[in-house]
Design a protein around this motif. Structure first.
Motif, PDB file in Angstrom:
ATOM      1  N   GLU A   1       0.932  -1.232   0.012  1.00 47.50           N
ATOM      2  CA  GLU A   1      -0.082  -0.011   0.021  1.00 47.50           C
ATOM      3  C   GLU A   1       0.775   1.170   0.063  1.00 47.50           C
ATOM      4  O   GLU A   1       0.361   2.131  -0.313  1.00 47.50           O
ATOM      5  CB  GLU A   1      -1.051  -0.107   1.285  1.00 47.50           C
ATOM      6  N   LEU A   2       2.177   1.199   0.432  1.00 43.54           N
ATOM      7  CA  LEU A   2       2.926   2.226   0.467  1.00 43.54           C
ATOM      8  C   LEU A   2       3.067   2.920  -1.130  1.00 43.54           C
ATOM      9  O   LEU A   2       3.168   4.276  -1.176  1.00 43.54           O
ATOM     10  CB  LEU A   2       4.578   1.734   0.872  1.00 43.54           C
ATOM     11  N   GLY A   3       3.053   1.920  -1.873  1.00 48.58           N
ATOM     12  CA  GLY A   3       3.482   2.537  -3.410  1.00 48.58           C
ATOM     13  C   GLY A   3       2.014   3.460  -3.812  1.00 48.58           C
ATOM     14  O   GLY A   3       2.008   4.125  -5.031  1.00 48.58           O
ATOM     15  N   THR A   4       0.741   3.463  -3.140  1.00 46.93           N
ATOM     16  CA  THR A   4      -0.447   4.270  -3.516  1.00 46.93           C
ATOM     17  C   THR A   4      -0.275   5.700  -2.898  1.00 46.93           C
ATOM     18  O   THR A   4      -1.165   6.492  -3.236  1.00 46.93           O
ATOM     19  CB  THR A   4      -1.577   3.406  -3.141  1.00 46.93           C
TER      20      THR A   4
ATOM     21  N   PRO B   1       9.041   9.379   6.638  1.00 45.00           N
ATOM     22  CA  PRO B   1       8.316   9.873   5.617  1.00 45.00           C
ATOM     23  C   PRO B   1       8.177   9.014   4.454  1.00 45.00           C
ATOM     24  O   PRO B   1       8.921   8.152   4.225  1.00 45.00           O
ATOM     25  CB  PRO B   1       9.149  11.136   5.204  1.00 45.00           C
ATOM     26  N   ILE B   2       7.086   9.315   3.541  1.00 44.60           N
ATOM     27  CA  ILE B   2       6.831   8.571   2.397  1.00 44.60           C
ATOM     28  C   ILE B   2       6.860   9.484   1.219  1.00 44.60           C
ATOM     29  O   ILE B   2       6.224  10.873   1.419  1.00 44.60           O
ATOM     30  CB  ILE B   2       5.482   7.980   2.165  1.00 44.60           C
ATOM     31  N   THR B   3       7.859   9.501   0.416  1.00 44.85           N
ATOM     32  CA  THR B   3       7.634  10.353  -0.822  1.00 44.85           C
ATOM     33  C   THR B   3       7.607   9.429  -2.176  1.00 44.85           C
ATOM     34  O   THR B   3       8.380   8.552  -2.443  1.00 44.85           O
ATOM     35  CB  THR B   3       9.055  10.890  -1.076  1.00 44.85           C
ATOM     36  N   GLU B   4       6.619   9.914  -3.007  1.00 46.96           N
ATOM     37  CA  GLU B   4       6.270   9.328  -4.222  1.00 46.96           C
ATOM     38  C   GLU B   4       6.246   7.471  -4.287  1.00 46.96           C
ATOM     39  O   GLU B   4       6.847   7.084  -4.970  1.00 46.96           O
ATOM     40  CB  GLU B   4       7.294   9.501  -5.238  1.00 46.96           C
ATOM     41  N   GLY B   5       5.617   7.242  -3.018  1.00 49.47           N
ATOM     42  CA  GLY B   5       5.232   5.755  -2.975  1.00 49.47           C
ATOM     43  C   GLY B   5       6.567   4.871  -2.350  1.00 49.47           C
ATOM     44  O   GLY B   5       6.413   3.616  -2.178  1.00 49.47           O
TER      45      GLY B   5
ATOM     46  N   ARG C   1       6.617 -11.374  17.323  1.00 47.52           N
ATOM     47  CA  ARG C   1       6.409 -10.102  17.659  1.00 47.52           C
ATOM     48  C   ARG C   1       5.307  -9.439  16.637  1.00 47.52           C
ATOM     49  O   ARG C   1       5.629  -9.720  15.464  1.00 47.52           O
ATOM     50  CB  ARG C   1       7.756  -9.194  17.601  1.00 47.52           C
ATOM     51  N   LYS C   2       4.667  -8.538  17.111  1.00 47.99           N
ATOM     52  CA  LYS C   2       3.778  -7.832  16.321  1.00 47.99           C
ATOM     53  C   LYS C   2       4.048  -6.429  16.192  1.00 47.99           C
ATOM     54  O   LYS C   2       4.233  -5.806  17.153  1.00 47.99           O
ATOM     55  CB  LYS C   2       2.137  -8.330  16.511  1.00 47.99           C
ATOM     56  N   VAL C   3       3.669  -5.854  15.028  1.00 49.65           N
ATOM     57  CA  VAL C   3       3.891  -4.468  14.519  1.00 49.65           C
ATOM     58  C   VAL C   3       2.715  -3.727  13.987  1.00 49.65           C
ATOM     59  O   VAL C   3       2.088  -4.482  12.880  1.00 49.65           O
ATOM     60  CB  VAL C   3       4.938  -4.199  13.713  1.00 49.65           C
ATOM     61  N   VAL C   4       2.039  -2.935  14.594  1.00 47.68           N
ATOM     62  CA  VAL C   4       1.256  -2.077  13.879  1.00 47.68           C
ATOM     63  C   VAL C   4       1.387  -0.888  13.027  1.00 47.68           C
ATOM     64  O   VAL C   4       2.343  -0.108  13.615  1.00 47.68           O
ATOM     65  CB  VAL C   4       0.069  -1.585  14.929  1.00 47.68           C
ATOM     66  N   ALA C   5       1.331  -1.027  11.784  1.00 50.17           N
ATOM     67  CA  ALA C   5       1.677   0.007  10.778  1.00 50.17           C
ATOM     68  C   ALA C   5       0.654   0.932  10.372  1.00 50.17           C
ATOM     69  O   ALA C   5      -0.370   0.191   9.838  1.00 50.17           O
ATOM     70  CB  ALA C   5       2.293  -0.765   9.462  1.00 50.17           C
ATOM     71  N   THR C   6       0.917   1.959  10.524  1.00 52.48           N
ATOM     72  CA  THR C   6      -0.304   2.880  10.182  1.00 52.48           C
ATOM     73  C   THR C   6       0.433   4.108   9.196  1.00 52.48           C
ATOM     74  O   THR C   6       1.369   4.665   9.158  1.00 52.48           O
ATOM     75  CB  THR C   6      -0.687   4.051  11.435  1.00 52.48           C
ATOM     76  N   ILE C   7      -0.384   4.184   8.206  1.00 50.79           N
ATOM     77  CA  ILE C   7      -0.046   5.060   7.057  1.00 50.79           C
ATOM     78  C   ILE C   7      -0.970   6.457   6.987  1.00 50.79           C
ATOM     79  O   ILE C   7      -2.210   6.086   7.026  1.00 50.79           O
ATOM     80  CB  ILE C   7       0.193   4.529   5.571  1.00 50.79           C
TER      81      ILE C   7
END
Length: 212
Positions: A97-100, A175-179, A201-207
Motif C-alpha cells: 500500500e506504500l506505493g499508492t 516519511p513517504i515520498t512518491e510511494g 512480535r507484532k507491529v502495527v503499521a499506520t500510513i
C-alpha cells in the motif's frame, strides 16, 4: 314576478383571484410557478460557491485539493532471539500500500515491552552486533541473582529487556515520498530483540498521507 338572474364568474376572473391569493400569502410559490416554464427550457447552471478543482491557501498559492487517507495493518515479524535485525525489506514487502501514497508518513509501533524498533545503519552488520553488545553492557543481566533487579520472576533476561525497550523506544516514523520510504542512504529499520529465547512480535503499521 321578475325572472331570476344567474351570476357566473368567468374562469379568467377565478384565475386572477387565485393568482392574487397566492401572490399575497405565498410569494415564493408564485415566483416558482411563474418562472417554471423558463427554468424548464433553460435550466440554471448549478455552479458551486467555491470551486472544487482548485484549492488556494495563503500566501496566494493555488493547486488541486488534496485527499488525506489513512490505512492501518498489523504485521508479524520473523521470530528471533536476542539481537538487532534489519527488517526494512520485510516491512516494505508487507506493505504494498506504500506505493499508492504520493506523500505521507509511515508509523510503526511494536506491541511488546521487551523489544524495540529503531532507525540505524543498514549496511554493515557489525553495527547491529555492536549495538546489542553495547546495550548488554549498559543494562547487564543479573544471572547470579544478586538482587540487582526486583522483577526477576520471568527470568534474568526479562528486566534488562524492559529497560532496553524504554531506552530505544517502541516506534519509528518514516516519511513517504512518491510511494517509497524517504530514508537516508544508510538508514534502515531495525527490530531489536532483548529476550534470550525466540519470540513472535507484532507491529502495527499506520500510513497517513495523500494518495497518488
Amino acid at each position: 314576478m321578475p325572472a331570476s338572474q344567474s351570476t357566473t364568474i368567468s374562469p379568467w376572473t377565478t384565475a386572477f383571484l387565485l393568482a392574487g391569493f397566492i401572490l399575497a400569502f405565498f410569494p415564493s410559490v408564485f415566483n416558482t410557478i411563474v418562472w417554471a416554464p423558463y427554468n424548464y427550457v433553460f435550466p440554471p447552471a448549478s455552479a458551486p460557491r467555491y470551486p472544487t478543482s482548485v484549492l488556494c491557501q495563503a500566501p496566494n498559492i493555488c493547486g488541486p485539493p488534496t485527499t488525506m487517507s489513512w490505512f492501518q495493518k498489523s504485521l508479524t515479524l520473523p521470530s528471533k532471539s536476542r539481537g538487532s535485525y534489519l527488517i526494512t525489506e520485510h516491512i516494505t514487502s508487507s506493505l504494498p500500500e506504500l506505493g499508492t501514497y504520493k506523500t505521507g508518513l509511515l508509523h510503526l509501533f511494536i506491541q511488546h515491552t521487551s523489544c524495540a524498533l529503531s532507525l540505524n545503519e543498514n549496511w554493515d552488520e557489525d553495527v547491529r552486533a555492536d549495538m546489542s553488545d553495547t546495550l548488554d553492557r549498559i543494562v547487564p543481566e543479573d544471572k547470579k541473582r544478586t538482587g540487582l533487579y526486583r522483577h526477576d520472576a520471568e527470568g534474568s533476561d526479562d528486566m534488562p529487556a524492559h529497560v532496553k525497550s524504554a531506552l530505544v523506544g517502541a516506534s519509528v516514523t518514516i516519511p513517504i515520498t512518491e510511494g517509497r520510504l524517504a530514508t537516508g542512504t544508510w538508514q534502515g529499520i531495525w527490530y531489536l530483540e532483548f529476550r534470550s529465547g525466540r519470540h513472535s512480535r507484532k507491529v502495527v503499521a499506520t500510513i497517513q498521507g495523500e494518495k497518488m
